[in-house]
Design an enzyme around this catalytic site. Structure first.
Site, PDB file in Angstrom:
ATOM      1  N   GLN A 150      45.874  29.156  38.024  1.00  0.00           N
ATOM      2  CA  GLN A 150      47.021  29.015  39.412  1.00  0.00           C
ATOM      3  C   GLN A 150      45.519  28.418  40.777  1.00  0.00           C
ATOM      4  OE1 GLN A 150      50.552  28.683  39.468  1.00  0.00           O
ATOM      5  NE2 GLN A 150      49.501  27.234  40.979  1.00  0.00           N
ATOM      6  N   ARG A 179      48.438  22.601  36.419  1.00  0.00           N
ATOM      7  CA  ARG A 179      48.027  23.430  35.370  1.00  0.00           C
ATOM      8  C   ARG A 179      47.323  23.274  34.646  1.00  0.00           C
ATOM      9  NH1 ARG A 179      50.148  28.781  37.236  1.00  0.00           N
ATOM     10  NH2 ARG A 179      48.836  29.229  35.159  1.00  0.00           N
ATOM     11  N   ASP A 209      54.237  31.540  48.167  1.00  0.00           N
ATOM     12  CA  ASP A 209      54.707  32.138  46.799  1.00  0.00           C
ATOM     13  C   ASP A 209      56.120  33.327  47.382  1.00  0.00           C
ATOM     14  OD1 ASP A 209      55.299  33.196  44.655  1.00  0.00           O
ATOM     15  OD2 ASP A 209      53.321  34.518  45.003  1.00  0.00           O
ATOM     16  N   CYS A 242      53.410  28.179  44.597  1.00  0.00           N
ATOM     17  CA  CYS A 242      52.769  28.188  43.280  1.00  0.00           C
ATOM     18  C   CYS A 242      54.091  28.231  41.740  1.00  0.00           C
ATOM     19  CB  CYS A 242      51.927  29.461  42.452  1.00  0.00           C
ATOM     20  SG  CYS A 242      53.050  31.355  43.258  1.00  0.00           S
ATOM     21  N   HIS A 301      45.186  35.399  40.691  1.00  0.00           N
ATOM     22  CA  HIS A 301      45.875  34.173  39.603  1.00  0.00           C
ATOM     23  C   HIS A 301      44.534  33.313  39.277  1.00  0.00           C
ATOM     24  CE1 HIS A 301      48.753  32.123  37.080  1.00  0.00           C
ATOM     25  NE2 HIS A 301      49.846  31.839  38.298  1.00  0.00           N
ATOM     26  N   ARG A 319      47.848  37.596  30.800  1.00  0.00           N
ATOM     27  CA  ARG A 319      48.648  38.156  31.910  1.00  0.00           C
ATOM     28  C   ARG A 319      49.344  39.170  31.945  1.00  0.00           C
ATOM     29  NH1 ARG A 319      53.743  33.966  34.830  1.00  0.00           N
ATOM     30  NH2 ARG A 319      51.999  33.826  35.349  1.00  0.00           N
TER      31      ARG A 319
HETATM   32  N1   CP Z   1      52.895  29.336  38.635  1.00  0.00           N
HETATM   33  C1   CP Z   1      52.749  30.171  37.786  1.00  0.00           C
HETATM   34  O1   CP Z   1      51.988  31.136  37.026  1.00  0.00           O
HETATM   35  O2   CP Z   1      54.244  29.962  36.874  1.00  0.00           O
HETATM   36  P1   CP Z   1      54.273  30.872  35.593  1.00  0.00           P
HETATM   37  O3   CP Z   1      55.142  32.249  36.201  1.00  0.00           O
HETATM   38  O4   CP Z   1      55.850  30.646  35.234  1.00  0.00           O
HETATM   39  O5   CP Z   1      53.489  30.800  34.725  1.00  0.00           O
HETATM   40  N1  NVA Z   2      53.261  36.270  43.109  1.00  0.00           N
HETATM   41  C1  NVA Z   2      54.117  35.887  41.573  1.00  0.00           C
HETATM   42  C2  NVA Z   2      53.053  34.947  41.039  1.00  0.00           C
HETATM   43  C3  NVA Z   2      54.339  34.198  40.178  1.00  0.00           C
HETATM   44  C4  NVA Z   2      53.478  32.863  39.509  1.00  0.00           C
HETATM   45  C5  NVA Z   2      53.536  37.464  41.503  1.00  0.00           C
HETATM   46  O1  NVA Z   2      53.131  37.626  40.670  1.00  0.00           O
HETATM   47  O2  NVA Z   2      54.802  37.779  40.599  1.00  0.00           O
END
Ligand code: CP
Ligand code: NVA
Length: 305
Positions: A132, A292, A224, A264, A129, A102
């Site tokens: 997701q 997930r 989101d 999400c 993502h 990430r």
């Molecule tokens: N939706 C998602 O990726 O959640 P986290 O940021 O908690 O991993």
């Molecule tokens: N768009 C959000 C998604 C979190 C899972 C972010 O990038 O923070």
């Protein structure tokens, strides 16, 4: 498929196979447990940003499949700061059988993949993502029993999640309609990717600025956060720009009566979504979070066995 970095570089057939595999692995787990197909296999998990779902669902997916996972938080390896991204990839991939990352810059996940000897999975970047979106398709498939011919309306920011959901819809024959404030549209190259795939699968990608128009006849309403990780300094400005983009009971009434609501997570209750909708009968938000783990098992099984 050697890595899982973004849905634009997967074929529609590969993604359909992943969904079928996720359904099988979920049923197997519910019937008593998964076969230990990843015994002796360890996933290295690099996190430059916080996470609940991605971190825990990947770790549990590995354990359920007989493997192991190692968490490497922002303070531990200093990706690109303490050590270059290629060097991290070279070293880490000599210890583990798969890497999930990430990151902020999407280029970092591409560089990890370029220099890694083992498969790399994008666990969220500023641009995409994909894990997701795969779980979201699984959730939609379970609810409707089909995917082709449905319509998904995305209300809010044209961010990483919107990008991957748009690409997923294009691959699975779901019409995608997004309403964003002006200036917060999906990035043009990603929009073009989605349009290209949607044309091959006979569906559409539409963009606008009116949530009420986007949700008309929608089977799925998706939202989101208005402030993604890394955008915290823009929070006050964004709160004003997105005020009219809340998913609330009034907006939901304008969709198909059987529509489901998705997010999400993490959610900012009272901003992009109300408590009433999030906890209401049409919400599939917590199934989405559970899925997930099931969808990622399919990715892990595909890449690491
Ligand atoms: N939706 C998602 O990726 O959640 P986290 O940021 O908690 O991993
Ligand atoms: N768009 C959000 C998604 C979190 C899972 C972010 O990038 O923070």
């Amino acid at each position: 498929m050697r890595h899982f970095l973004d849905l634009a570089s997967c074929s529609s057939d590969e993604l359909h196979e992943l969904i079928e595999s996720a359904l099988r692995l979920k049923a197997e787990w519910r019937a008593g447990g998964n076969a230990p197909i990843l015994r002796g296999t360890t996933l290295g998990m690099i996190f430059q940003k916080p996470s609940l779902r991605t971190r825990v669902s990947f770790e549990m997916a590995m354990k359920h499949l007989g493997g192991d996972a190692i968490m490497l938080g922002p303070q531990e390896i200093g990706l690109g700061v303490r050590e270059s991204v290629p060097d991290v990839a070279r070293v880490l991939s000599s210890y583990v059988q798969g890497i999930m990352a990430r990151v902020f810059a999407h280029q970092d996940v591409l560089d990890l993949a370029d220099y890694s000897r083992v498969p790399v999975i994008n666990g969220l970047s500023d641009d995409y993502h994909p894990c997701q979106a795969l779980a979201d398709i699984l959730t939609i498939r379970e609810r409707f029993g089909r995917l082709g011919g449905l319509k998904l309306a995305f209300v809010g920011d044209g961010n990483n999640v919107a990008a991957s959901v748009a690409l997923a819809c294009a691959h699975f024959g779901i019409s995608f309609c997004i309403a964003t404030p002006e200036g917060y549209e999906m990035k043009a190259p990603i929009r073009e990717q989605a349009i290209g795939i949607s044309k091959r699968n006979g569906t559409v990608v539409e963009m606008g600025t009116r949530p009420q128009a986007a949700v008309a006849d929608a089977d799925v309403i998706y939202t989101d956060t208005w402030v993604s990780m890394g955008q915290e300094a823009e929070a006050a400005e964004r709160a004003g720009e997105f005020e009219a983009f809340q998913v609330n009971a009034d907006l939901l009434r304008r969709a198909n009566p059987a529509a489901i609501v998705m997010h999400c997570l993490p959610a900012h209750r009272g901003d992009e979504i109300t408590d009433e909708v999030m906890d209401g009968a049409q919400s599939r938000i917590f199934e989405q979070a559970e899925n997930r783990m099931h969808a990622q098992k399919a990715i892990l099984a595909r890449l690491l066995t």
